[in-house]
Scaffold this motif. Structure first.
Motif, short mmCIF file in Angstrom:
data_model
loop_
_atom_site.label_atom_id
_atom_site.label_comp_id
_atom_site.label_asym_id
_atom_site.label_seq_id
_atom_site.Cartn_x
_atom_site.Cartn_y
_atom_site.Cartn_z
N ASP A 60 15.62 27.33 23.36
CA ASP A 60 16.13 27.46 24.72
C ASP A 60 15.07 26.67 25.54
O ASP A 60 13.86 27.05 25.71
N MET A 61 15.42 25.55 25.77
CA MET A 61 14.27 24.67 26.81
C MET A 61 13.75 25.44 28.04
O MET A 61 12.81 25.19 28.37
N ILE A 62 14.66 26.01 28.70
CA ILE A 62 14.32 26.93 29.86
C ILE A 62 13.09 27.70 29.50
O ILE A 62 12.06 27.92 30.16
N LEU A 63 13.30 28.43 28.54
CA LEU A 63 12.10 29.32 27.99
C LEU A 63 10.76 28.62 27.29
O LEU A 63 9.72 29.02 27.77
N THR A 64 10.99 27.33 26.89
CA THR A 64 9.84 27.21 26.22
C THR A 64 8.90 26.12 27.45
O THR A 64 7.86 25.95 27.02
N GLY A 65 9.59 25.74 28.46
CA GLY A 65 8.62 24.96 29.45
C GLY A 65 8.60 23.61 29.24
O GLY A 65 7.70 23.08 29.74
N ARG A 66 9.28 23.12 28.24
CA ARG A 66 9.21 21.73 27.98
C ARG A 66 9.50 20.94 29.05
O ARG A 66 10.50 21.30 29.83
N SER A 67 8.59 19.82 29.24
CA SER A 67 8.87 18.77 30.19
C SER A 67 8.22 17.57 30.08
O SER A 67 7.82 17.49 29.01
N GLY A 68 8.38 16.51 31.41
CA GLY A 68 7.54 15.39 31.12
C GLY A 68 8.31 14.21 30.56
O GLY A 68 8.03 13.15 30.40
N TYR A 69 9.70 14.30 30.77
CA TYR A 69 10.70 13.44 30.14
C TYR A 69 10.89 12.34 31.47
O TYR A 69 10.98 12.83 32.41
#
Length: 231
Positions: free
Chosen positions: A94-103
Motif C-alpha cells: 500500500d503506497m499510502i502506508l509506506t510513505g514512498r515519494s519523490g517521483y
C-alpha cells in the motif's frame, strides 16, 4: 467491506483480465498528455497498477524512464509480475502506508472511485510526486440517471463506490490541494477494444451531440472519462 474484493479474489472473478486489454490505449492517452505539456518524467510511479499493463505500455512509448507500480491485490500483483523487467518493477504494498515519494510523476488511473475514503486517499498523495495524473470515469450523466440498474451494475462489476461529473471531479481535486495543469476527455466508448453492441449503437447519438457541443454530449450520454494533469 467493499475493498475486500481486491484481496480475496472477488474482483478478479468478475474481471479475469483486470482490464489489461485496455492498457495500450490508456498508455497512449497518458503519453499524449505528457507530450502536450512537454514533460519527460524520469521516475514514474503508479498507485493501483492492477495487472501492470499501463506501465508496461508507457515504458514501450518512453523507454528511458524508470517505472514502479504499487498494488494491494495479490491477484493483480501476480498478473503484473509477469510484465516486470529492467526499469519496470512492481510492489505488493500500500503506497499510502509506506510513505514512498519523490517521483517525477504519479499515476492514478481509474483508482480513487474505488476507494472508500477517497478524500483521505487524495490528500495522502498530494506531495508524493512533482506531477500527478488522474484518469477518472465520468459515471454521472443523464443517461446513467435514466437507465435503471446501471449504477448498481457499475458498483457490482467494476467496483465504483463514487460517481463523478467533470465538475465534481475537479472540485474534489482542488479541495484536496491539487492544482490542475491540463485536462482532456477520453472516450472509452469509442477507443477501447471489444465494445459491446449497445455501446456502439449509443455512440451514434454521442457523436452527433459531440459535433454540436462536446461537454453537453458527455453530460447527456456519458461514455467518457477525464484525464487530469495536476501539480
Amino acid at each position: 467491506m467493499a475493498e475486500s474484493r481486491y484481496v480475496n479474489g472477488g474482483y478478479l472473478e468478475r474481471n479475469p483480465s483486470w482490464h489489461s486489454e485496455d492498457s495500450p490505449v490508456k498508455a497512449a492517452w497518458i503519453d499524449a498528455v505528457l507530450r502536450r505539456n512537454s514533460l519527460d518524467p524520469k521516475s514514474v510511479a503508479e498507485i493501483g497498477t492492477g495487472a501492470g499493463g499501463v506501465l508496461a505500455g508507457l515504458q514501450t512509448l518512453r523507454p528511458n524512464s524508470r517505472y514502479i507500480g504499487f498494488e494491494i491485490s495479490p491477484q493483480a500483483f501476480s498478473l503484473a509480475q509477469s510484465r516486470a523487467k529492467v526499469d519496470l518493477d512492481f510492489r505488493l504494498e500500500d503506497m499510502i502506508l509506506t510513505g514512498r515519494s519523490g517521483y517525477d510523476l504519479l499515476l492514478a488511473i481509474d483508482v480513487f472511485e474505488h476507494v472508500p475514503d477517497y478524500i483521505g486517499f487524495l490528500r495522502a498523495l498530494v506531495n508524493r510526486a512533482t506531477y500527478k495524473l488522474f484518469h477518472i470515469p465520468l459515471d454521472m450523466s443523464v443517461q446513467m440517471l435514466l437507465r435503471r440498474g446501471l449504477f448498481q451494475d457499475i458498483r457490482r462489476n467494476l467496483g465504483h463506490l463514487h460517481y463523478f461529473s467533470r465538475e465534481t471531479a475537479f472540485d474534489t481535486l482542488a479541495d484536496c490541494g491539487y492544482e490542475i495543469v491540463d485536462w482532456n476527455y477520453t472516450f472509452w466508448s469509442r477507443e477501447l477494444p471489444d465494445l459491446p453492441l449497445r455501446t456502439r449503437i449509443a455512440n451514434v447519438p454521442r457523436r452527433l451531440l459531440a459535433g454540436l457541443n462536446e461537454d453537453f454530449a458527455v453530460r447527456m450520454m456519458g461514455g467518457a472519462s477525464v484525464m487530469v494533469l495536476t501539480r
